[in-house]
Design a protein around this motif. Structure first.
Motif, mmCIF file in Angstrom:
data_model
loop_
_atom_site.group_PDB
_atom_site.id
_atom_site.type_symbol
_atom_site.label_atom_id
_atom_site.label_comp_id
_atom_site.label_asym_id
_atom_site.label_seq_id
_atom_site.Cartn_x
_atom_site.Cartn_y
_atom_site.Cartn_z
ATOM 1 N N GLU A 418 0.826 -1.200 0.000
ATOM 2 C CA GLU A 418 0.000 0.000 0.000
ATOM 3 C C GLU A 418 0.865 1.258 0.000
ATOM 4 O O GLU A 418 0.604 2.220 -0.739
ATOM 5 N N SER A 419 1.914 1.242 0.820
ATOM 6 C CA SER A 419 2.802 2.407 0.887
ATOM 7 C C SER A 419 3.552 2.608 -0.422
ATOM 8 O O SER A 419 3.686 3.749 -0.916
ATOM 9 N N LEU A 420 4.046 1.518 -0.994
ATOM 10 C CA LEU A 420 4.820 1.627 -2.231
ATOM 11 C C LEU A 420 3.939 2.019 -3.413
ATOM 12 O O LEU A 420 4.387 2.736 -4.321
ATOM 13 N N THR A 421 2.688 1.550 -3.431
ATOM 14 C CA THR A 421 1.775 1.952 -4.503
ATOM 15 C C THR A 421 1.529 3.456 -4.460
ATOM 16 O O THR A 421 1.552 4.143 -5.499
ATOM 17 N N LYS A 422 1.300 3.982 -3.270
ATOM 18 C CA LYS A 422 1.094 5.428 -3.124
ATOM 19 C C LYS A 422 2.367 6.198 -3.471
ATOM 20 O O LYS A 422 2.322 7.259 -4.128
ATOM 21 N N ALA A 423 3.524 5.636 -3.055
ATOM 22 C CA ALA A 423 4.792 6.296 -3.365
ATOM 23 C C ALA A 423 5.035 6.332 -4.866
ATOM 24 O O ALA A 423 5.554 7.333 -5.403
ATOM 25 N N ASN A 424 4.674 5.262 -5.561
ATOM 26 C CA ASN A 424 4.848 5.204 -7.007
ATOM 27 C C ASN A 424 3.966 6.241 -7.699
ATOM 28 O O ASN A 424 4.399 6.942 -8.631
ATOM 29 N N GLN A 425 2.720 6.343 -7.254
ATOM 30 C CA GLN A 425 1.810 7.330 -7.839
ATOM 31 C C GLN A 425 2.293 8.758 -7.553
ATOM 32 O O GLN A 425 2.277 9.626 -8.445
#
Length: 479
Positions: A418-425
């Motif tokens: 979840e954190s990495l998905t938001k960071a990628n966006q």
């Protein structure tokens, strides 16, 4: 004649009265001091109650593995697997051995029919008598005899042979059950490995698409002189990193499909997978609160105990070989020196009866050595039985620990995703607005890719841990 008959009757009575004797010891299980619970028992998230009784820890594989595609593969493997076919033949051999051992108390019977002609010396007494009374220089002899032989089972040898054969048969039966459970688990692990490889392939292709999108964006910026060639090459390299995963996943899928096909008794071919395999696999649960003492019902543990029983019988047989053997051998038949009077009864009838006692005296210590070796073999079998129980408890404890900690890791990697998905966006948004560098975008994408791959590996470990727990608890090859 009456005195002789009296001796025969006395011998028979003595043999029958001693038939109740037994020199071997009855088998009794040693105290194994099995713990009441497994280590970490009850702490595992898979410790959910299901239908279970103290009569059996057999778990239906069809109820446990609810994927119909997987169930079809397991059915095929249980029918066509060559290792199972060989084990079935071994059971047939041991069944024949047991049937033979049950006939140990019956006598043996032989029929011999013969005719011979002997030309006698004229200087011998038989030759002169033959020439004088028969008028021939030869003498014929025609005989037909039925001979029975029965050994009194004084020391319980037949019973011990029967017990040993039966124990060997049941040991092989349990080995077959353990083999079938192992085949079930191997098919399930191979199938779920294919499912996770499919997910890995999807992740690789999804990241290739993402990398292609990022690369196109950086190319446009490069064409407008907003970034340099280093940014462009870094984006190309990131895309290649994802592309490299595709042939590796396809290779692993092909190898796993080949192995699974052979396991199912067929030539290498593609293997069909269910679209809902991951969801169905996530619903697999097993009890974590099964008393450890019930592990004595595990097929391999039962087989090890049957091996001790068989070794105990062999020890008794080795000891019985040092004691005397009493046998009775009656015979009846027809004998004549003329063919035309061969079966003229009762004149040609011949009868005989004999009672024999055989006691080994000096066998160069072979019998004593054989008995000592049998005792050592029995002790070895007992140690192996204890070790099988230790191994069984250890396997269940290991599987419970793996299930518990894999579940924790899976939860953490989900939170990380979840954190990495938001960071990628956020990295893409910031990059488009000029507030982040291309290197931060590539790093965010690479971190997300590695986390997705780690999540797939952890999910594979979770499937393996649950199937290992299923097998460690005894499994079940029955539907």
């Amino acid at each position: 004649m009456r005195t002789f008959n009296r001796y025969i009757i006395t011998g028979l009575v003595l043999a029958l009265s001693l038939s109740a004797c037994r020199v071997g010891k009855e088998y009794s299980r040693a105290d194994l001091n099995v713990p009441e619970k497994y280590r970490q028992s009850g702490e595992s998230p898979v410790a959910q109650p299901i239908a279970l009784t103290a009569d059996s820890v057999k778990l239906s594989w069809r109820a446990f593995f609810r994927d119909t595609t997987l169930a079809a593969l397991i059915d095929k493997a249980l029918v066509h697997n060559n290792d199972i076919a060989v084990a079935m033949m071994n059971m047939q051999q041991l069944d024949l051995t047991y049937r033979q051992a049950k006939l140990g108390l019956l006598p043996t019977a032989d029929l011999s029919v013969g005719a011979n002609r002997t030309w006698l010396s004229t200087n011998s007494l038989n030759g002169s008598l033959s020439d004088q009374f028969l008028g021939t220089s030869y003498m014929d002899d025609y005989s037909a005899t039925i001979r029975l032989s029965w050994e009194a089972d004084i020391w319980g040898k037949t019973r011990m042979q029967r017990e040993g054969a039966l124990a060997s048969y049941f040991a092989q039966k349990e080995n077959l059950s353990a083999l079938r459970t192992r085949i079930v688990v191997q098919v399930a692990r191979a199938y779920y490995n294919l499912v996770t490889l499919d997910e890995q392939l999807k992740i690789a292709r999804r990241n290739v698409e993402l990398g292609d999108s990022t690369l196109n964006m950086i190319r446009l910026q490069y064409a407008s002189a907003q970034v340099n060639s280093l940014a462009l090459e870094q984006a190309v390299a990131q895309k290649k990193t994802a592309e490299l995963l595709i042939p590796a996943a396809l290779q692993d899928i092909a190898v796993q499909e080949n192995a699974l096909s052979i396991l199912c008794g067929s030539y290498p071919d593609s293997v069909q997978r269910s679209g809902a395999a991951l969801a169905l696999a996530s619903g697999m649960t097993l009890p974590g609160d099964v008393p450890a003492r019930l592990l004595s019902r595990r097929p391999d543990v039962k087989a090890a105990e049957y091996a001790v029983i068989a070794a105990n019988s062999q020890t008794g047989l080795a000891k019985a070989a040092m004691y005397p053997a009493i046998s009775l051998t009656p015979s009846i038949g027809a004998n004549s020196f003329k063919f035309n009077t061969w079966f003229d009864l009762p004149g040609s009838m011949v009868k005989a009866v004999a009672v024999n006692i055989a006691q080994p005296l000096f066998q160069k210590k072979q019998l004593k050595t054989a008995h000592e070796i049998a005792q050592i073999e029995q002790q070895k079998a007992a140690v192996q039985f204890r070790q099988s129980v230790l191994t069984a408890v250890g396997e269940v404890s290991d599987a419970l620990a793996k299930s518990e900690h894999v579940a924790t890791r899976l939860r953490l990697v989900g939170e990380k995703k979840e954190s990495l998905t938001k960071a990628n966006q956020d990295a893409l948004v910031l990059y488009r607005s000029g507030m982040a560098t291309y290197l931060e975008v590539i790093t965010a994408q690479n971190n997300a890719l590695q986390n997705d791959l780690e999540a797939i590996n952890i999910r594979r470990e979770q499937f393996n841990a649950v199937t290992d727990l299923y097998r460690a608890l005894g499994g079940g090859d029955e539907q």
